[in-house]
Design a protein around this motif. Structure first.
Motif, PDB file in Angstrom:
ATOM      1  N   VAL A 274       0.816  -1.266   0.051  1.00 57.75           N
ATOM      2  CA  VAL A 274      -0.038   0.045   0.043  1.00 57.75           C
ATOM      3  C   VAL A 274       0.928   1.207   0.139  1.00 57.75           C
ATOM      4  O   VAL A 274       1.730   1.594   0.968  1.00 57.75           O
ATOM      5  N   VAL A 275       0.980   1.986  -1.233  1.00 60.46           N
ATOM      6  CA  VAL A 275       1.807   3.011  -1.161  1.00 60.46           C
ATOM      7  C   VAL A 275       0.966   4.437  -0.943  1.00 60.46           C
ATOM      8  O   VAL A 275       1.747   5.323  -0.704  1.00 60.46           O
ATOM      9  N   ALA A 276      -0.184   4.311  -0.773  1.00 60.65           N
ATOM     10  CA  ALA A 276      -1.208   5.469  -0.445  1.00 60.65           C
ATOM     11  C   ALA A 276      -2.444   5.203  -0.186  1.00 60.65           C
ATOM     12  O   ALA A 276      -2.867   3.963  -0.328  1.00 60.65           O
ATOM     13  N   THR A 277      -3.001   6.041   0.592  1.00 58.91           N
ATOM     14  CA  THR A 277      -4.596   5.745   0.718  1.00 58.91           C
ATOM     15  C   THR A 277      -5.347   6.728   0.094  1.00 58.91           C
ATOM     16  O   THR A 277      -5.061   8.073   0.262  1.00 58.91           O
ATOM     17  N   VAL A 278      -6.296   6.600  -0.834  1.00 59.35           N
ATOM     18  CA  VAL A 278      -6.605   7.222  -1.697  1.00 59.35           C
ATOM     19  C   VAL A 278      -8.319   7.674  -1.152  1.00 59.35           C
ATOM     20  O   VAL A 278      -8.928   6.992  -0.732  1.00 59.35           O
ATOM     21  N   PHE A 279      -8.706   8.982  -1.222  1.00 57.27           N
ATOM     22  CA  PHE A 279      -9.886   9.599  -0.736  1.00 57.27           C
ATOM     23  C   PHE A 279     -10.744  10.225  -2.035  1.00 57.27           C
ATOM     24  O   PHE A 279      -9.942  10.670  -2.748  1.00 57.27           O
ATOM     25  N   GLU A 280     -11.937  10.075  -1.837  1.00 56.78           N
ATOM     26  CA  GLU A 280     -12.828  10.655  -2.894  1.00 56.78           C
ATOM     27  C   GLU A 280     -12.616  12.042  -2.981  1.00 56.78           C
ATOM     28  O   GLU A 280     -12.297  12.788  -1.960  1.00 56.78           O
ATOM     29  N   ASP A 281     -12.547  12.652  -4.188  1.00 59.36           N
ATOM     30  CA  ASP A 281     -12.556  14.162  -4.214  1.00 59.36           C
ATOM     31  C   ASP A 281     -13.787  14.779  -3.629  1.00 59.36           C
ATOM     32  O   ASP A 281     -14.873  14.427  -4.201  1.00 59.36           O
ATOM     33  N   PRO A 282     -13.653  15.735  -2.627  1.00 59.29           N
ATOM     34  CA  PRO A 282     -15.042  15.852  -1.993  1.00 59.29           C
ATOM     35  C   PRO A 282     -15.527  17.167  -2.842  1.00 59.29           C
ATOM     36  O   PRO A 282     -14.825  17.860  -3.364  1.00 59.29           O
ATOM     37  N   ALA A 283     -16.830  17.417  -2.646  1.00 60.15           N
ATOM     38  CA  ALA A 283     -17.576  18.356  -2.894  1.00 60.15           C
ATOM     39  C   ALA A 283     -18.811  18.666  -2.355  1.00 60.15           C
ATOM     40  O   ALA A 283     -19.250  17.762  -1.404  1.00 60.15           O
ATOM     41  N   ILE A 284     -19.243  19.755  -2.167  1.00 61.05           N
ATOM     42  CA  ILE A 284     -20.461  20.339  -1.405  1.00 61.05           C
ATOM     43  C   ILE A 284     -21.258  20.862  -2.337  1.00 61.05           C
ATOM     44  O   ILE A 284     -21.054  21.843  -3.258  1.00 61.05           O
ATOM     45  N   THR A 285     -22.946  20.372  -2.181  1.00 56.35           N
ATOM     46  CA  THR A 285     -24.012  21.033  -3.385  1.00 56.35           C
ATOM     47  C   THR A 285     -24.343  22.188  -2.701  1.00 56.35           C
ATOM     48  O   THR A 285     -24.650  22.272  -1.833  1.00 56.35           O
ATOM     49  N   PRO A 286     -24.291  23.509  -3.519  1.00 59.99           N
ATOM     50  CA  PRO A 286     -24.788  24.526  -3.081  1.00 59.99           C
ATOM     51  C   PRO A 286     -26.200  24.513  -2.785  1.00 59.99           C
ATOM     52  O   PRO A 286     -27.104  23.734  -3.316  1.00 59.99           O
ATOM     53  N   ASN A 287     -26.643  25.496  -1.842  1.00 56.80           N
ATOM     54  CA  ASN A 287     -28.121  25.494  -1.440  1.00 56.80           C
ATOM     55  C   ASN A 287     -28.650  26.896  -1.116  1.00 56.80           C
ATOM     56  O   ASN A 287     -28.782  27.363   0.099  1.00 56.80           O
ATOM     57  N   PHE A 288     -28.944  27.548  -2.077  1.00 54.46           N
ATOM     58  CA  PHE A 288     -29.327  29.051  -2.133  1.00 54.46           C
ATOM     59  C   PHE A 288     -30.615  29.339  -1.330  1.00 54.46           C
ATOM     60  O   PHE A 288     -31.035  30.655  -0.860  1.00 54.46           O
ATOM     61  N   GLY A 289     -31.533  28.389  -1.783  1.00 57.44           N
ATOM     62  CA  GLY A 289     -32.976  28.527  -1.167  1.00 57.44           C
ATOM     63  C   GLY A 289     -33.187  27.963   0.225  1.00 57.44           C
ATOM     64  O   GLY A 289     -34.292  28.481   0.739  1.00 57.44           O
ATOM     65  N   LEU A 290     -32.112  27.644   0.889  1.00 60.10           N
ATOM     66  CA  LEU A 290     -32.377  27.057   2.436  1.00 60.10           C
ATOM     67  C   LEU A 290     -32.244  28.321   3.314  1.00 60.10           C
ATOM     68  O   LEU A 290     -31.496  29.105   3.487  1.00 60.10           O
ATOM     69  N   THR A 291     -33.214  28.394   4.154  1.00 57.82           N
ATOM     70  CA  THR A 291     -33.416  29.337   5.181  1.00 57.82           C
ATOM     71  C   THR A 291     -33.294  28.960   6.493  1.00 57.82           C
ATOM     72  O   THR A 291     -33.991  28.053   6.856  1.00 57.82           O
ATOM     73  N   VAL A 292     -32.218  29.071   7.443  1.00 65.34           N
ATOM     74  CA  VAL A 292     -31.975  28.695   8.863  1.00 65.34           C
ATOM     75  C   VAL A 292     -32.333  30.108   9.660  1.00 65.34           C
ATOM     76  O   VAL A 292     -31.978  31.147   9.303  1.00 65.34           O
ATOM     77  N   TYR A 293     -32.572  30.092  10.941  1.00 67.58           N
ATOM     78  CA  TYR A 293     -32.816  30.873  11.869  1.00 67.58           C
ATOM     79  C   TYR A 293     -31.552  31.091  12.625  1.00 67.58           C
ATOM     80  O   TYR A 293     -30.911  29.960  13.321  1.00 67.58           O
ATOM     81  N   GLN A 294     -31.156  32.096  13.251  1.00 69.94           N
ATOM     82  CA  GLN A 294     -29.935  32.107  13.844  1.00 69.94           C
ATOM     83  C   GLN A 294     -29.862  31.124  15.016  1.00 69.94           C
ATOM     84  O   GLN A 294     -28.631  30.489  15.230  1.00 69.94           O
ATOM     85  N   THR A 295     -30.674  30.901  15.905  1.00 70.83           N
ATOM     86  CA  THR A 295     -30.806  30.073  16.988  1.00 70.83           C
ATOM     87  C   THR A 295     -31.698  28.966  16.993  1.00 70.83           C
ATOM     88  O   THR A 295     -31.856  27.755  17.456  1.00 70.83           O
ATOM     89  N   HIS A 296     -33.030  29.475  16.489  1.00 76.12           N
ATOM     90  CA  HIS A 296     -34.085  28.469  16.464  1.00 76.12           C
ATOM     91  C   HIS A 296     -34.047  27.233  15.589  1.00 76.12           C
ATOM     92  O   HIS A 296     -34.461  26.254  15.906  1.00 76.12           O
ATOM     93  N   THR A 297     -33.248  27.259  14.462  1.00 73.26           N
ATOM     94  CA  THR A 297     -32.938  26.276  13.654  1.00 73.26           C
ATOM     95  C   THR A 297     -31.931  25.137  14.246  1.00 73.26           C
ATOM     96  O   THR A 297     -30.731  25.825  14.637  1.00 73.26           O
ATOM     97  N   HIS A 298     -32.540  24.109  14.616  1.00 72.28           N
ATOM     98  CA  HIS A 298     -31.476  23.266  15.254  1.00 72.28           C
ATOM     99  C   HIS A 298     -30.405  22.233  14.374  1.00 72.28           C
ATOM    100  O   HIS A 298     -29.173  22.223  14.686  1.00 72.28           O
ATOM    101  N   GLU A 299     -31.021  21.860  13.058  1.00 71.44           N
ATOM    102  CA  GLU A 299     -30.073  21.042  12.199  1.00 71.44           C
ATOM    103  C   GLU A 299     -29.946  21.747  10.667  1.00 71.44           C
ATOM    104  O   GLU A 299     -30.736  22.315  10.336  1.00 71.44           O
TER     105      GLU A 299
END
Length: 853
Positions: A274-299
């Motif tokens: 084993v000459v290296a451990t390979v990880f998948e190229d990471p990426a995050i999907t944008p989410n412009f339409g999601l609204t969260v509240y400063q403290t009231h939104t938990h997750e």
């Protein structure tokens, strides 16, 4: 067979000897033919046939094997790891070779019959092609394919199959295992550490465990020294292509430093380095339409790819800044989803605005090609109502679904004793009682038989009605508790050894990935560690020098249990829950004189590398999801005569040296092969027939456990598959190919051998084939569906036939006539009589103008 082809000799009253005359041969119609005695006549007692029964099989005639001269084939003493012998008449079973100088099968080499014309020999780790260590010819003197040892070209002392030469300098190339080198799939650069590399860049060639190809196809070698090779990935290529198998090892199998490909790991198992451990190229999907509240939104859920958990956890950087463990906790749900939970008293953002992820690290460092993305819009918390009523967010409060360990506490302002609460998910008023009520606190007690939630998750209050109904967080609700699934433990009768079994798996449900604690009896907490936790499985690891059952008197017999391991308590985060002493394992004394340690170089890799697990190893391919993409010409050229060994894997460790992965499998350190109690290391294990020394003797005693039972208690019959192959010689491979009949879990962790009391195929005078005994998997479902279709069609036809018979019996008219009119009865058939004579012909094409027809 003509009588003048052989000579009969009466050896005794019970034995006749048939000797083949010069120039004659035994009859052979296929590659294997049964020879039957049909008549026996004695001139002294008359000329009639004295055989009382029908024809009697007296011998099986097989093809006489031949071996081709090796010609100019050259192999190196230890550098060449495999070569092939060509000829004819080779058989899948019963092949024995005698070499000069002597070589011992399974000690010096491993033999695999590729076809009737090709044998493949693989040199075992640490052995040589000539036992005397001197260069010279390697000759095959005798071969036995099932009918006794046959001398090969005796006039010259055997057939030369290869010329053995001394290893060249470049054969000493080695590669270091560097799994700590972590790279992403498309990361540009990678290095290989070792020694013996050729300093001339173009003379180095690498052979990988997947479809990586050098010379500019997938990567380019940019620099070379005697101890290091630097590689650079080509645009559009990846070190490993299949993301579902990542993170995973990048395995280098062989290096050609100028004298041919030299394997850098045990070739007989193709483990490589084993000459290296390979990880998948990471990426995050944008989410412009999601609204969260400063403290009231938990997750906050994030989607994308390449997320990891465990030792290589996922780390994110946000703008505005959020600190892991202080502002939020993160749980990786799978490789495409993560869940962020805001901690009490913290905010997603100090001011309303956009929340961005600016960098991501899934285990191989910050991903350089990551572009910041918007994951949510942070809005201001909902204003308090005119009455001053409010509810304080509290996610650190944890409760089980039903276990009444704690009450649900709701804090806030202007709360009333008879407040009507609306929950999400819905929770009826009949599910709980108000235990106490204050303007700043309500305590709710769950009623028997009810649940806070039908499944684990967050419990939120979306509205409170006292004097008037107040909607919280614009209807999104405020989280007041985290509900954990009720933990359960599944009883098990698994067999473990007092000290040689290093890991104990406890199965159940509701286990928390963030931390689960078990109390087991009689093993003290100081004797084991929690090795890993999954939602349905907790693995306990025994510490060195400890025992699963301490301070217990030794059993009188090896089969006598020392006691049981029981789970008494479990805590997955919401308090301890008492378990009614569920038995999860039975402990037996260590086998007398057992040898079991982790001295094997490849111990603790999750794969059993001992002889006890031969044939049950599999490698996932990063490109195709199946076996690694080994070339047919695996070590072709330069004296390496690998030829289509894709399906061949073998043990690489001495029995008893891979204890954690294999378990304690042997009765004693000496003569291990004869003392194995129960394993499936036989090459023909699981084929429905007992192949160990108690029957045909193709395998060592106790190594065909599935078909024969343990060495001390057989569960087999005397029926043998080989005696019934007179008409199916073309199906040898299918007969013994385990994968045709059984399915294995590639992710399953190997464990200790089956106990003596376990038998899979029970004694029966006419045993069924495993595919009929147990129809499972896709093939079994297909057969069941096919049977159902046949039965359904048969039932339908019988029903229709019965209906016609009933109408015919009653004299009713049938939809058809059993006596149709004659062919020449035109009127009955409703046809007009045909009048012969000329008829007007209508042209296929007409023309306008010119009077043409």
């Amino acid at each position: 067979m003509p009588a003048d082809d052989y000579k009969v000799t009466v050896v005794s009253e019970t034995v006749l000897s048939l000797g083949l005359k010069p120039g004659k041969s035994w009859p052979l119609q296929t590659s294997e033919t049964s020879l039957y005695l049909t008549e026996y006549r004695d001139d002294a007692r008359g000329s009639e046939n004295l055989l009382e029964d029908d024809a009697v099989p007296v011998a099986t005639v097989i093809e006489t094997p031949t071996v081709m001269h090796g010609g100019s084939k050259v192999i190196y003493m230890t550098g060449s790891k495999q070569f092939n012998i060509n000829g004819t008449g080779f058989r899948a079973k019963d092949v024995t070779l005698v070499f000069d100088p002597p070589l011992e099968r399974d000690a010096d080499y491993i033999l695999s019959t590729k076809s009737s014309t090709c044998l493949i020999l693989t040199l075992k780790t640490g052995r040589k092609w000539r036992s005397d260590g001197n260069p010279g010819p390697l000759k095959l003197r005798r071969i036995d394919t099932g009918a006794g040892q046959l001398r090969i070209d005796a006039q010259y002392g055997g057939v030369l199959v290869a010329e053995v030469q001394v290893d060249l300098g470049p054969h000493g190339v080695t590669v270091e295992s560097t799994p700590e080198q972590k790279v992403y799939q498309s990361q540009k650069k990678l290095s290989v550490q070792g020694h013996g590399f050729n300093t001339t860049l173009a003379l180095n060639t690498l052979k990988w465990g997947n479809s990586l190809r050098g010379k500019g196809l997938n990567y380019t070698m940019t620099s070379a020294s005697s101890s290091r090779l630097d590689l650079e990935l080509e645009p559009g290529s990846k070190w490993r292509a299949q993301p579902t198998n990542l993170p995973g090892p990048l395995i280098l199998l062989a290096v050609n430093a100028g004298a041919g490909l030299v394997p850098v790991g045990p070739t007989e198992a193709k483990k490589g380095r084993v000459v290296a451990t390979v990880f998948e190229d990471p990426a995050i999907t944008p989410n412009f339409g999601l609204t969260v509240y400063q403290t009231h939104t938990h997750e906050l859920w994030l989607s994308g790819r390449g997320f990891t958990r465990g030792s290589a956890n996922t780390e994110l950087t946000f703008e505005p800044a959020l600190t892991m463990g202080i502002d939020y906790v993160l749980m990786v749900w799978n490789r495409t989803h993560v869940l962020m939970s805001l901690l009490d008293g913290r905010k997603w953002s100090p001011t309303p605005g956009v929340l961005r992820v600016t960098s991501i690290d899934t285990g191989a460092g910050p991903f350089r090609d990551f572009t910041p993305v918007v994951v949510a819009n942070v809005a201001s918390d909902a204003d308090f109502s005119a009455t001053g009523l409010s509810v304080v967010r509290s996610t650190s409060q944890t409760l089980y679904q039903t276990a009444a360990v704690k009450q649900l506490t709701i804090t806030g302002t202007e709360l009333c004793p008879d407040a009507r609460l609306e929950f999400s998910p819905p929770l009826g008023r009949d599910a709980y009682d108000v235990a106490s009520a204050k303007p700043t606190e309500l305590k709710l007690a769950l009623k028997p038989g009810k649940k806070w939630r039908s499944e684990g998750g967050v419990l939120s209050v979306i509205a409170v009605e006292c004097a008037e109904r107040v909607e919280l967080a614009y209807g999104q609700g405020i989280a007041v508790a985290t509900i954990l699934p009720d933990p359960t433990i599944v009883a098990s009768e698994r067999r473990i050894y007092a000290t040689y079994t290093k890991k104990l798996v406890v199965t159940g449900s509701g286990f928390s990935l963030q931390g689960t604690e078990l109390d087991v009896d009689p093993t003290p907490l100081t004797s084991y560690d929690v090795y890993s936790v999954e939602t349905t499985e907790v693995t306990l690891s025994l510490k060195d020098g400890q025992s699963w059952i301490p301070d217990r008197p030794a059993a009188k017999k090896e089969d006598e249990s020392l006691g049981s391991i029981v789970v008494t308590k479990i805590d997955t985060g919401a308090g301890e829950v008492l378990i009614d002493n569920v038995v999860v394992a039975k402990v037996y004394p260590d086998p007398e004189g057992a040898v079991c340690d982790d001295s094997c170089e490849w111990a603790l890799d999750g794969v059993c590398d001992e002889e006890t697990n031969q044939g049950m190893r599999s490698w996932f391919d990063d490109d195709f999801g199946g076996l690694y993409a080994y070339d047919d010409d695996y070590y072709g050229g330069f004296g390496y005569y690998y030829d289509d060994a894709d399906d061949f894997l073998a043990p690489v460790c001495v029995p008893g040296t891979d204890c954690t992965d294999c378990g304690a499998a042997h009765k004693g350190p000496d003569d291990v092969e004869d003392q194995i109690e129960c394993s499936n290391s036989c090459q023909w294990a699981n084929d429905g027939y007992c192949d160990d020394t108690r029957t045909s003797g193709l395998c060592a005693l106790g190594t065909d456990c599935h078909d024969c039972g343990p060495a001390s208690a057989g569960n087999y019959t005397t029926w043998d598959d080989d005696g019934w192959w007179d008409d199916d010689a073309a199906y040898w491979d299918d007969d013994d190919l385990v994968e045709n009949y059984f399915e294995y879990d590639d992710d399953a962790k190997p464990g200790p051998p089956l106990p003596k009391t376990v038998g899979v195929i029970k004694s029966t005078p006419n045993p069924k084939h495993p595919i009929l005994e147990e129809q499972e998997g896709i093939g079994g479902i297909f057969m069941i569906v096919l049977e159902a279709i046949v039965v359904g069609i048969g039932a339908t036809m019988c029903t229709i036939g019965s209906w016609f018979a009933y109408r015919y019996y009653k004299g009713e008219k049938l939809p058809f006539d059993f006596n149709p009119p004659r062919e020449d009865d035109e009127e009955a058939w409703g046809r007009k009589k045909f009048v012969s004579g000329p008829a007007e012909i209508t042209p296929d094409v007409t023309y306008s103008g010119g009077g043409g027809k």
